[in-house]
Motif scaffolding. Structure first.
Motif, PDB file in Angstrom:
ATOM      1  N   PRO A 445       0.763  -1.254   0.000  1.00 46.44           N
ATOM      2  CA  PRO A 445       0.000   0.000   0.000  1.00 46.44           C
ATOM      3  C   PRO A 445       0.797   1.310   0.000  1.00 46.44           C
ATOM      4  O   PRO A 445       0.217   2.363  -0.249  1.00 46.44           O
ATOM      5  CB  PRO A 445      -0.790  -0.102   1.311  1.00 46.44           C
ATOM      6  N   ILE A 446       2.118   1.292   0.305  1.00 48.33           N
ATOM      7  CA  ILE A 446       2.835   2.554   0.492  1.00 48.33           C
ATOM      8  C   ILE A 446       3.291   3.137  -0.842  1.00 48.33           C
ATOM      9  O   ILE A 446       4.199   2.617  -1.486  1.00 48.33           O
ATOM     10  CB  ILE A 446       4.052   2.376   1.424  1.00 48.33           C
ATOM     11  N   THR A 447       2.648   4.228  -1.250  1.00 52.12           N
ATOM     12  CA  THR A 447       3.050   4.981  -2.430  1.00 52.12           C
ATOM     13  C   THR A 447       3.905   6.168  -2.005  1.00 52.12           C
ATOM     14  O   THR A 447       4.119   6.398  -0.813  1.00 52.12           O
ATOM     15  CB  THR A 447       1.815   5.496  -3.181  1.00 52.12           C
ATOM     16  N   GLN A 448       4.386   6.954  -2.965  1.00 53.79           N
ATOM     17  CA  GLN A 448       5.181   8.129  -2.619  1.00 53.79           C
ATOM     18  C   GLN A 448       4.365   9.118  -1.791  1.00 53.79           C
ATOM     19  O   GLN A 448       4.869   9.678  -0.805  1.00 53.79           O
ATOM     20  CB  GLN A 448       5.695   8.823  -3.886  1.00 53.79           C
ATOM     21  N   ALA A 449       3.095   9.328  -2.155  1.00 52.05           N
ATOM     22  CA  ALA A 449       2.248  10.264  -1.415  1.00 52.05           C
ATOM     23  C   ALA A 449       2.022   9.797   0.023  1.00 52.05           C
ATOM     24  O   ALA A 449       2.075  10.595   0.970  1.00 52.05           O
ATOM     25  CB  ALA A 449       0.909  10.435  -2.128  1.00 52.05           C
ATOM     26  N   ILE A 450       1.773   8.504   0.192  1.00 58.11           N
ATOM     27  CA  ILE A 450       1.573   7.966   1.540  1.00 58.11           C
ATOM     28  C   ILE A 450       2.852   8.081   2.357  1.00 58.11           C
ATOM     29  O   ILE A 450       2.808   8.407   3.553  1.00 58.11           O
ATOM     30  CB  ILE A 450       1.088   6.506   1.459  1.00 58.11           C
ATOM     31  N   HIS A 451       3.988   7.842   1.739  1.00 64.45           N
ATOM     32  CA  HIS A 451       5.263   7.946   2.446  1.00 64.45           C
ATOM     33  C   HIS A 451       5.506   9.385   2.906  1.00 64.45           C
ATOM     34  O   HIS A 451       5.971   9.617   4.038  1.00 64.45           O
ATOM     35  CB  HIS A 451       6.409   7.475   1.551  1.00 64.45           C
ATOM     36  N   GLN A 452       5.215  10.346   2.074  1.00 64.36           N
ATOM     37  CA  GLN A 452       5.367  11.750   2.467  1.00 64.36           C
ATOM     38  C   GLN A 452       4.454  12.093   3.639  1.00 64.36           C
ATOM     39  O   GLN A 452       4.831  12.853   4.541  1.00 64.36           O
ATOM     40  CB  GLN A 452       5.074  12.657   1.271  1.00 64.36           C
ATOM     41  N   ASP A 453       3.260  11.529   3.630  1.00 70.53           N
ATOM     42  CA  ASP A 453       2.335  11.758   4.738  1.00 70.53           C
ATOM     43  C   ASP A 453       2.869  11.145   6.034  1.00 70.53           C
ATOM     44  O   ASP A 453       2.718  11.722   7.120  1.00 70.53           O
ATOM     45  CB  ASP A 453       0.973  11.148   4.389  1.00 70.53           C
ATOM     46  N   ILE A 454       3.505   9.975   5.937  1.00 71.05           N
ATOM     47  CA  ILE A 454       4.112   9.342   7.107  1.00 71.05           C
ATOM     48  C   ILE A 454       5.189  10.238   7.698  1.00 71.05           C
ATOM     49  O   ILE A 454       5.244  10.462   8.921  1.00 71.05           O
ATOM     50  CB  ILE A 454       4.704   7.969   6.731  1.00 71.05           C
ATOM     51  N   LEU A 455       6.052  10.796   6.844  1.00 74.04           N
ATOM     52  CA  LEU A 455       7.114  11.679   7.321  1.00 74.04           C
ATOM     53  C   LEU A 455       6.543  12.938   7.966  1.00 74.04           C
ATOM     54  O   LEU A 455       7.062  13.424   8.981  1.00 74.04           O
ATOM     55  CB  LEU A 455       8.048  12.060   6.174  1.00 74.04           C
ATOM     56  N   SER A 456       5.468  13.452   7.402  1.00 76.35           N
ATOM     57  CA  SER A 456       4.823  14.651   7.972  1.00 76.35           C
ATOM     58  C   SER A 456       4.297  14.368   9.375  1.00 76.35           C
ATOM     59  O   SER A 456       4.472  15.179  10.294  1.00 76.35           O
ATOM     60  CB  SER A 456       3.678  15.105   7.066  1.00 76.35           C
ATOM     61  N   LYS A 457       3.673  13.217   9.548  1.00 77.74           N
ATOM     62  CA  LYS A 457       3.103  12.871  10.857  1.00 77.74           C
ATOM     63  C   LYS A 457       4.212  12.613  11.886  1.00 77.74           C
ATOM     64  O   LYS A 457       4.050  12.946  13.062  1.00 77.74           O
ATOM     65  CB  LYS A 457       2.200  11.647  10.721  1.00 77.74           C
ATOM     66  N   ILE A 458       5.317  12.012  11.449  1.00 81.91           N
ATOM     67  CA  ILE A 458       6.445  11.814  12.363  1.00 81.91           C
ATOM     68  C   ILE A 458       6.944  13.154  12.875  1.00 81.91           C
ATOM     69  O   ILE A 458       7.191  13.337  14.077  1.00 81.91           O
ATOM     70  CB  ILE A 458       7.593  11.054  11.655  1.00 81.91           C
ATOM     71  N   TYR A 459       7.062  14.105  11.989  1.00 83.93           N
ATOM     72  CA  TYR A 459       7.549  15.432  12.372  1.00 83.93           C
ATOM     73  C   TYR A 459       6.559  16.116  13.302  1.00 83.93           C
ATOM     74  O   TYR A 459       6.952  16.722  14.311  1.00 83.93           O
ATOM     75  CB  TYR A 459       7.760  16.283  11.121  1.00 83.93           C
ATOM     76  N   GLN A 460       5.275  16.009  12.984  1.00 85.02           N
ATOM     77  CA  GLN A 460       4.252  16.647  13.842  1.00 85.02           C
ATOM     78  C   GLN A 460       4.236  16.039  15.248  1.00 85.02           C
ATOM     79  O   GLN A 460       4.076  16.748  16.246  1.00 85.02           O
ATOM     80  CB  GLN A 460       2.884  16.495  13.190  1.00 85.02           C
ATOM     81  N   ASN A 461       4.376  14.710  15.323  1.00 82.85           N
ATOM     82  CA  ASN A 461       4.354  14.040  16.628  1.00 82.85           C
ATOM     83  C   ASN A 461       5.485  14.488  17.525  1.00 82.85           C
ATOM     84  O   ASN A 461       5.372  14.494  18.754  1.00 82.85           O
ATOM     85  CB  ASN A 461       4.418  12.523  16.452  1.00 82.85           C
ATOM     86  N   ASN A 462       6.608  14.858  16.932  1.00 83.93           N
ATOM     87  CA  ASN A 462       7.760  15.263  17.702  1.00 83.93           C
ATOM     88  C   ASN A 462       7.920  16.781  17.767  1.00 83.93           C
ATOM     89  O   ASN A 462       8.861  17.278  18.386  1.00 83.93           O
ATOM     90  CB  ASN A 462       9.034  14.633  17.104  1.00 83.93           C
ATOM     91  N   ASN A 463       7.027  17.476  17.097  1.00 88.24           N
ATOM     92  CA  ASN A 463       7.019  18.947  17.145  1.00 88.24           C
ATOM     93  C   ASN A 463       5.568  19.405  17.312  1.00 88.24           C
ATOM     94  O   ASN A 463       4.938  19.851  16.344  1.00 88.24           O
ATOM     95  CB  ASN A 463       7.628  19.539  15.871  1.00 88.24           C
ATOM     96  N   PRO A 464       4.998  19.248  18.499  1.00 89.75           N
ATOM     97  CA  PRO A 464       3.570  19.497  18.730  1.00 89.75           C
ATOM     98  C   PRO A 464       3.114  20.922  18.414  1.00 89.75           C
ATOM     99  O   PRO A 464       1.931  21.144  18.170  1.00 89.75           O
ATOM    100  CB  PRO A 464       3.380  19.193  20.223  1.00 89.75           C
ATOM    101  N   HIS A 465       4.023  21.899  18.380  1.00 94.26           N
ATOM    102  CA  HIS A 465       3.632  23.276  18.075  1.00 94.26           C
ATOM    103  C   HIS A 465       3.759  23.586  16.611  1.00 94.26           C
ATOM    104  O   HIS A 465       3.576  24.724  16.188  1.00 94.26           O
ATOM    105  CB  HIS A 465       4.517  24.252  18.867  1.00 94.26           C
ATOM    106  N   TYR A 466       4.070  22.543  15.811  1.00 90.71           N
ATOM    107  CA  TYR A 466       4.261  22.729  14.375  1.00 90.71           C
ATOM    108  C   TYR A 466       2.932  23.099  13.691  1.00 90.71           C
ATOM    109  O   TYR A 466       1.908  22.532  13.968  1.00 90.71           O
ATOM    110  CB  TYR A 466       4.824  21.424  13.775  1.00 90.71           C
TER     111      TYR A 466
END
Length: 466
Positions: A445-466
């Motif tokens: 299931p992991i496409t380029q768009a889904i992978h970019q979304d995964i990276l975005s969520k990782i960053y948000q989880n570790n930067n809550p004020h983002y």
């Protein structure tokens, strides 16, 4: 929302880093390809073991590997040193790996079969342990040198090119040594020595060529990684509930097991079914790998436009058709045999590229769920599959030949049951495996768009004020 590139400020991998990383693959591809192509034949026709007993030797090694691979993966994830998590393992494991490459091809002091089983099993255990200590951390580097979706595919293309190049080199070395040296026992010993030397050198080139990039990227990882509160059991269960990872495991296992089965039976097919000499076997194998090496550029280019999954679905049918052609091939059809080798190489190239380039994306998904980077345990499971693929292929081939009445050392007096068994192993068996892998590649299931979304969520989880 910012793109993943904005919160992962990593420059593109330069050519020298990709080249150094690719060279490191020779430490695995060269000895393992020699093992696959010649080890069973060496044990039966040179060392004098029965085919069934020869297969058992490799299977015993897999019992240790069941513990060895996850253990080293777990330890490498937790290794702390001035040189990072992976490099100490690669540096320290290189010498025993190189030495065991030589010892595998020595003739045991006694021709007593129980003694030979113990002798070769001990050497195989050392080889597999050192192989894991080097290749598992090396493999994990592909997820740690970059997080860019396409850069990973490009990096794996370099690795795959050297993997295929190592296979071609092993066959060229074998043909040169076999032509120059008349003594069969010395042929394999010299081949093992050269392979062991190249193995050690390639590891150190890879270490020195990639460390600067690794050190830079790890500083970036430390800015957004965190410690998970999940227990070890919970984190391990997440590995096996990660559906994309299950897909990658099955794709890789089916692809690798199919390729290894063909490689193990190919000398028997060329010599016994086609009535040709050993030179035709090495030339045919070189043609398969040479075609795959050239197609690596084409598939890597298409991957940037169509995606990893699509090129696998496009490429594997070529190999399936080729395997069917080998099953139907008759003595005297030598030109057709080489044409089939070219067709097989077209599809095999995608089996080298796709699973390994998918795996780092799966590691990112795991980080989103656990908050930790666990390349070691994921790559451990896949590296284990690689070795299980070799072991199962050699064991099954040896056992089937034994049951079918194969006569070691005989090229003109094989029973029809043995000849039919060889054809079944080179055709229907690998075709079935590739069809299973094809289905799970479609489901991945992991496409380029889904992978970019995964990276975005990782960053948000570790930067809550983002």
């Amino acid at each position: 929302m910012s793109s993943p590139q904005e919160f992962h400020p990593q420059t593109k991998l330069n050519f020298s880093t990709k080249l150094a990383y690719g060279i490191g693959e020779l430490s695995g591809s060269l000895p393992s390809n020699i093992l696959v192509f010649f080890f069973l034949f060496f044990l039966t026709d040179i060392a004098g073991l029965k085919p069934g007993l020869a297969g058992i030797i490799v299977m015993i090694g897999k019992i240790w590997d069941a513990i060895n691979d996850p253990l080293i993966g777990w330890l490498s994830d937790r290794t702390r040193s001035p040189f990072g998590r992976r490099y100490p393992w690669m540096i320290l494991g290189s010498i025993p790996l190189g030495l065991s490459c030589v010892l595998l091809w020595t003739i045991s002091p006694s021709n007593h079969q129980p003694f030979q089983i113990i002798y070769y099993t001990i050497i195989a255990l050392v080889f597999y342990t050192a192989f894991t200590a080097v290749l598992l951390p090396y493999s994990a580097l592909s997820a740690e040198l970059t997080q860019d979706y396409h850069d990973r595919t490009n990096l794996i293309s370099f690795r795959s090119a050297f993997s295929i190049g190592g296979s071609i080199l092993s066959l060229i070395l074998a043909e040169l040594i076999f032509n120059w040296v008349n003594n069969e026992e010395k042929q394999y010993l010299i081949l093992g020595f050269v392979a062991g030397l190249i193995t050690i050198i390639s590891i150190y080139i890879s270490v020195f060529g990639t460390y600067k990039r690794y050190n830079h990227v790890q500083q970036d990882y430390s800015n957004y990684s965190k410690t998970s509160s999940l227990s070890f059991r919970e984190k391990l269960s997440l590995v096996f509930t990660n559906f994309p990872f299950i897909c990658v495991m099955i794709i890789y296992l089916c692809s690798w097991l199919s390729v290894q089965t063909i490689a193990a039976i190919l000398p028997y097919f060329v010599i016994n079914c086609m009535g040709l000499t050993e030179e035709h076997f090495t030339r045919m194998a070189i043609m398969v790998q040479g075609t795959a090496l050239m197609m690596m550029v084409v598939w890597s280019y298409l991957s940037r436009r169509l995606g990893k999954k699509v090129i696998y679905l496009m490429g594997i049918p070529f190999t399936i058709v080729a395997e069917l052609g080998l099953f139907l091939l008759q003595p005297g059809q030598v030109i057709l045999m080489y044409l089939i080798a070219i067709v097989a190489g077209i599809g095999i190239a995608t089996a080298y590229i796709v699973p390994w380039s998918m795996l780092p994306d799966v590691v990112d998904l795991d980080q989103l769920k656990t908050g930790e980077r666990r390349e070691g345990i994921f790559f451990a499971l896949v590296v284990q599959l690689q070795k299980i693929g070799i072991a199962v292929a050699l064991f099954v081939v040896g056992k089937i030949l034994d049951i079918a009445g194969y006569i070691p050392g005989s090229t003109g007096q094989q029973p029809e049951t043995a000849l039919w068994a060889i054809r079944m192993i080179i055709g229907p068996v690998p075709i079935t495996l590739l069809m299973i892998g094809f289905v799970f590649a479609y489901l991945y299931p992991i496409t380029q768009a889904i992978h970019q979304d995964i990276l975005s969520k990782i960053y948000q989880n570790n930067n809550p004020h983002y």
